[in-house]
Write a protein that holds these residues in place. Structure first.
Motif, PDB file in Angstrom:
ATOM      1  N   ILE A  23       2.138   1.701  -3.562  1.00  0.00           N
ATOM      2  CA  ILE A  23       1.124   2.232  -4.481  1.00  0.00           C
ATOM      3  C   ILE A  23       0.941   3.729  -4.252  1.00  0.00           C
ATOM      4  O   ILE A  23       0.839   4.513  -5.205  1.00  0.00           O
ATOM      5  CB  ILE A  23      -0.206   1.473  -4.307  1.00  0.00           C
ATOM      6  N   LEU A  55       0.839  -1.206   0.000  1.00  0.00           N
ATOM      7  CA  LEU A  55       0.000   0.000   0.000  1.00  0.00           C
ATOM      8  C   LEU A  55       0.874   1.255   0.000  1.00  0.00           C
ATOM      9  O   LEU A  55       0.556   2.244  -0.674  1.00  0.00           O
ATOM     10  CB  LEU A  55      -0.944  -0.011   1.203  1.00  0.00           C
ATOM     11  N   VAL A 109      -5.879  -0.093 -12.842  1.00  0.00           N
ATOM     12  CA  VAL A 109      -5.101  -0.463 -11.657  1.00  0.00           C
ATOM     13  C   VAL A 109      -4.736  -1.938 -11.685  1.00  0.00           C
ATOM     14  O   VAL A 109      -3.592  -2.321 -11.402  1.00  0.00           O
ATOM     15  CB  VAL A 109      -5.883  -0.108 -10.377  1.00  0.00           C
ATOM     16  N   THR A 124      -7.774  -3.299  -2.395  1.00  0.00           N
ATOM     17  CA  THR A 124      -7.903  -2.006  -1.714  1.00  0.00           C
ATOM     18  C   THR A 124      -7.683  -0.860  -2.689  1.00  0.00           C
ATOM     19  O   THR A 124      -8.407   0.143  -2.679  1.00  0.00           O
ATOM     20  CB  THR A 124      -6.901  -1.913  -0.553  1.00  0.00           C
ATOM     21  N   ALA A 125      -6.682  -0.991  -3.545  1.00  0.00           N
ATOM     22  CA  ALA A 125      -6.397   0.053  -4.530  1.00  0.00           C
ATOM     23  C   ALA A 125      -7.542   0.193  -5.530  1.00  0.00           C
ATOM     24  O   ALA A 125      -7.904   1.317  -5.928  1.00  0.00           O
ATOM     25  CB  ALA A 125      -5.095  -0.269  -5.266  1.00  0.00           C
ATOM     26  N   LEU A 132      -4.438   5.582   0.710  1.00  0.00           N
ATOM     27  CA  LEU A 132      -3.691   4.330   0.607  1.00  0.00           C
ATOM     28  C   LEU A 132      -2.530   4.302   1.606  1.00  0.00           C
ATOM     29  O   LEU A 132      -2.243   3.262   2.207  1.00  0.00           O
ATOM     30  CB  LEU A 132      -3.181   4.153  -0.828  1.00  0.00           C
TER      31      LEU A 132
END
Length: 269
Positions: A35, A32, A63, A78-79, A97
């Motif tokens: 990212i 995370l 993504v 999550t992204a 993030l």
């Protein structure tokens, strides 16, 4: 975050909570962070992925194409949720993030029963940095190589702190994202404390408090605020007597200096 971004963060956090349970939390935190760092570097990509006029499914597809196989599935999910959400400003996407990366690291520390250690170590490192201009310059010099800073932290902290602490401090030093190191450490400490929904109290005292004194103070603060409180003690000879407690923007001041200042304010008024 405010308004739209705050609501979006809550929605993304729900998705994060649903997928994080089965993940390697340390790896999830690192991915995370990576990212968020990517979005900070690639301004065009960040703007495109936070553009509310673009279809959410299309952004999620971009993504997945970029990150599939490069990060753990929980980080990818999550992204995807993050780019599908709408944000008040494009920078809030990366902020969200990063924040969830800290939450993942805190969850790792809690699983290893080291959450208290991490809170204490973040606070103590902040005091060390504040007291050493040479160390602060070495860690915040924008011209210094990132790997040199990472190595310096490994040499300084290494096995002396919990792995989560080293991970969080390294992230802040390598990617300050426009914050001072001190502000970043305070922000991360607050997020770590929220892992158990605790408040963080910074106590200034002329002398180090004994464990019994800290226990009694913690119990009193817990009763006063109706929530668990993590107490960090900062020894400051200028206090003269008594102590002060800062929780967020609220200050409880029982120091001699504080009483003198109060008398001065009243006389001046």
């Amino acid at each position: 975050m405010r308004g739209l971004s705050r609501n979006s963060l809550a929605a993304v956090e729900e998705r994060f909570n649903a997928v994080a349970g089965s993940a390697d939390l340390g790896r999830l935190a690192e991915d995370l962070f990576a990212i968020a760092d990517l979005l900070d570097r690639e301004h065009g990509l960040r703007r495109a992925l936070s553009d509310p006029s673009r279809p959410a499914a299309q952004k999620a597809q971009v993504v997945r194409g970029l990150l599939d196989g490069k990060v753990v599935e929980a980080a990818l999910a999550t992204a995807e949720a993050a780019v599908e959400a709408k944000w008040s400003r494009s920078g809030d996407l990366a902020d969200a993030l990063e924040q969830l990366g800290v939450v993942a690291a805190a969850a790792e520390a809690e699983a290893n029963r080291k959450l208290d250690e991490v809170e204490d170590e973040l606070f103590r490192f902040g005091r060390i940095v504040a007291g050493s201009s040479e160390l602060r310059r070495a860690l915040t010099d924008a011209a210094a190589p990132e790997e040199g800073k990472r190595q310096l932290l490994r040499d300084l902290l290494g096995s002396r702190v919990a792995p989560t602490t080293l991970r969080l401090i390294t992230q802040l030093v390598a990617h300050p994202r426009g914050r001072s190191l001190e502000v970043g450490l305070e922000e991360y400490a607050r997020l770590v404390a929220q892992q158990r929904q605790r408040l963080v109290a910074v106590v200034r005292s002329a002398v180090e408090l004994s464990e019994e004194q800290k226990r009694r103070l913690t119990a009193w603060l817990r009763t006063s605020y109706g929530r668990d409180v993590h107490v960090n003690v900062e020894v400051d000879p200028r206090v003269l007597g008594g102590f002060s407690v800062r929780i967020g923007d609220e200050i409880i001041d029982t120091t001699i200096v504080g009483r003198i200042e109060e008398v001065r304010r009243r006389l001046a008024g």
